[in-house]
Design an enzyme around this catalytic site. Sequence first.
Site, PDB file in Angstrom:
ATOM      1  N   ARG A 178      -4.632   3.018  -5.066  1.00  0.00           N
ATOM      2  CA  ARG A 178      -3.459   2.503  -4.366  1.00  0.00           C
ATOM      3  C   ARG A 178      -2.204   2.730  -5.204  1.00  0.00           C
ATOM      4  O   ARG A 178      -2.166   2.394  -6.393  1.00  0.00           O
ATOM      5  CB  ARG A 178      -3.603   1.015  -4.073  1.00  0.00           C
TER       6      ARG A 178
ATOM      7  N   HIS B  23      -7.971  -8.687   0.331  1.00  0.00           N
ATOM      8  CA  HIS B  23      -7.834  -8.915  -1.108  1.00  0.00           C
ATOM      9  C   HIS B  23      -8.769 -10.037  -1.526  1.00  0.00           C
ATOM     10  O   HIS B  23      -9.113 -10.901  -0.703  1.00  0.00           O
ATOM     11  CB  HIS B  23      -6.397  -9.317  -1.478  1.00  0.00           C
TER      12      HIS B  23
ATOM     13  N   TYR C 229       4.791 -12.623  -7.468  1.00  0.00           N
ATOM     14  CA  TYR C 229       4.387 -13.853  -6.795  1.00  0.00           C
ATOM     15  C   TYR C 229       3.024 -14.255  -7.350  1.00  0.00           C
ATOM     16  O   TYR C 229       2.380 -13.482  -8.077  1.00  0.00           O
ATOM     17  CB  TYR C 229       4.301 -13.659  -5.274  1.00  0.00           C
TER      18      TYR C 229
ATOM     19  N   SER D 147      -1.206  -6.431  -6.182  1.00  0.00           N
ATOM     20  CA  SER D 147      -0.271  -6.100  -7.267  1.00  0.00           C
ATOM     21  C   SER D 147      -0.341  -7.095  -8.412  1.00  0.00           C
ATOM     22  O   SER D 147      -0.050  -6.740  -9.563  1.00  0.00           O
ATOM     23  CB  SER D 147       1.154  -6.031  -6.720  1.00  0.00           C
TER      24      SER D 147
ATOM     25  N   HIS E 133      -8.561  -3.680   4.963  1.00  0.00           N
ATOM     26  CA  HIS E 133      -7.570  -4.117   3.968  1.00  0.00           C
ATOM     27  C   HIS E 133      -7.669  -5.616   3.781  1.00  0.00           C
ATOM     28  O   HIS E 133      -7.121  -6.402   4.565  1.00  0.00           O
ATOM     29  CB  HIS E 133      -6.157  -3.736   4.427  1.00  0.00           C
TER      30      HIS E 133
ATOM     31  N   HIS F 153      -0.040  -0.764   6.623  1.00  0.00           N
ATOM     32  CA  HIS F 153       0.727  -1.663   7.467  1.00  0.00           C
ATOM     33  C   HIS F 153       1.676  -0.934   8.428  1.00  0.00           C
ATOM     34  O   HIS F 153       2.899  -1.022   8.309  1.00  0.00           O
ATOM     35  CB  HIS F 153       1.517  -2.642   6.599  1.00  0.00           C
TER      36      HIS F 153
ATOM     37  N   TYR G 115       1.717   2.325  -0.234  1.00  0.00           N
ATOM     38  CA  TYR G 115       2.505   1.241   0.350  1.00  0.00           C
ATOM     39  C   TYR G 115       3.955   1.522  -0.016  1.00  0.00           C
ATOM     40  O   TYR G 115       4.345   1.377  -1.184  1.00  0.00           O
ATOM     41  CB  TYR G 115       2.041  -0.099  -0.211  1.00  0.00           C
TER      42      TYR G 115
ATOM     43  N   ASP H 282      -5.362  -7.701   6.530  1.00  0.00           N
ATOM     44  CA  ASP H 282      -4.520  -8.065   5.388  1.00  0.00           C
ATOM     45  C   ASP H 282      -4.868  -9.463   4.867  1.00  0.00           C
ATOM     46  O   ASP H 282      -4.054 -10.118   4.218  1.00  0.00           O
ATOM     47  CB  ASP H 282      -3.031  -7.977   5.740  1.00  0.00           C
TER      48      ASP H 282
END
Length: 287
Positions: A107, A16, A32, A60, A14, A166, A142, A233
Amino acid sequence: MPASAQPAGACDCHVHVVGDPRRYPMAADRHYTPGFAGPPDLLRHMDGLDLARAVIVQPSVYGTDNRCLLDGLEALQGAGRGVAVLDQDATPAALAGLHARGVRGVRINLESVGRSDPHGIRAALAAWGRRLAPLGWHVQVYASLDALAAAAPTLEALPVPVVLDHFAMIPAGTALADPRVRAVLALLASGAAYVKLSAPYRIDPSGQRGGEVAALAAALLASNPDRVLWASDWPHTSRAPGKAASEVSAYRRIGREQLAAGIAAWLPDAGLRARVLVDNPARLYGF
């Protein structure tokens, strides 16, 4: 535990990538704004922990525009797999094209859009399950622990694997006898779901409950070690207090030593590390 202790073929399940906003514009309704974290940065992260593979997950902020993810996969030159976010009307040809470029899952990020409820999960899963099965893909979810537990019967009946982000969002210190935790453990035990040991700061915001996080990791592994994954992450996104959604928020400061310490605490022997870091990702993502 030194980074060199990682077994050959170890995978971070995981991460990004975040590109130049002029090339990869973010969604206007994002919650964000992360800063730049491109493929060269990802490769440095992997090298620092002696990781051979990585799974790039669509954040996202990009909505269903997966171009940055796909370019990241290209930069990994076969050492990466992707988990995309897609519109419901994605065509079979589009799915086949994504598969050819390394995507292996979809996802469903209900937490980020504020719709973490069992009804939303069931609707989204029903729309994707039968479409993804012929591709050998999975669904990554998630969502809150409450929502996951309520949707457990639906998750177990899906024709594709489910991956829970997570620590399945089980707050550190939650009793293992809690019915919601038992529902997650049962999903793992049945083989219907995988869970990621990742982002402990999302279940332990204080950072003071490391022993309880380790106990939760042990319980998940005891339930079914063939259904547990590890992930960093990276680059550790966060919305800084007081920042507007359109203002860049700094990443959490999580160093290589801290990540390696997590692996050592949760996967204390070489055989378990090989299983979680190599064998399980290879099976799920098709490395």
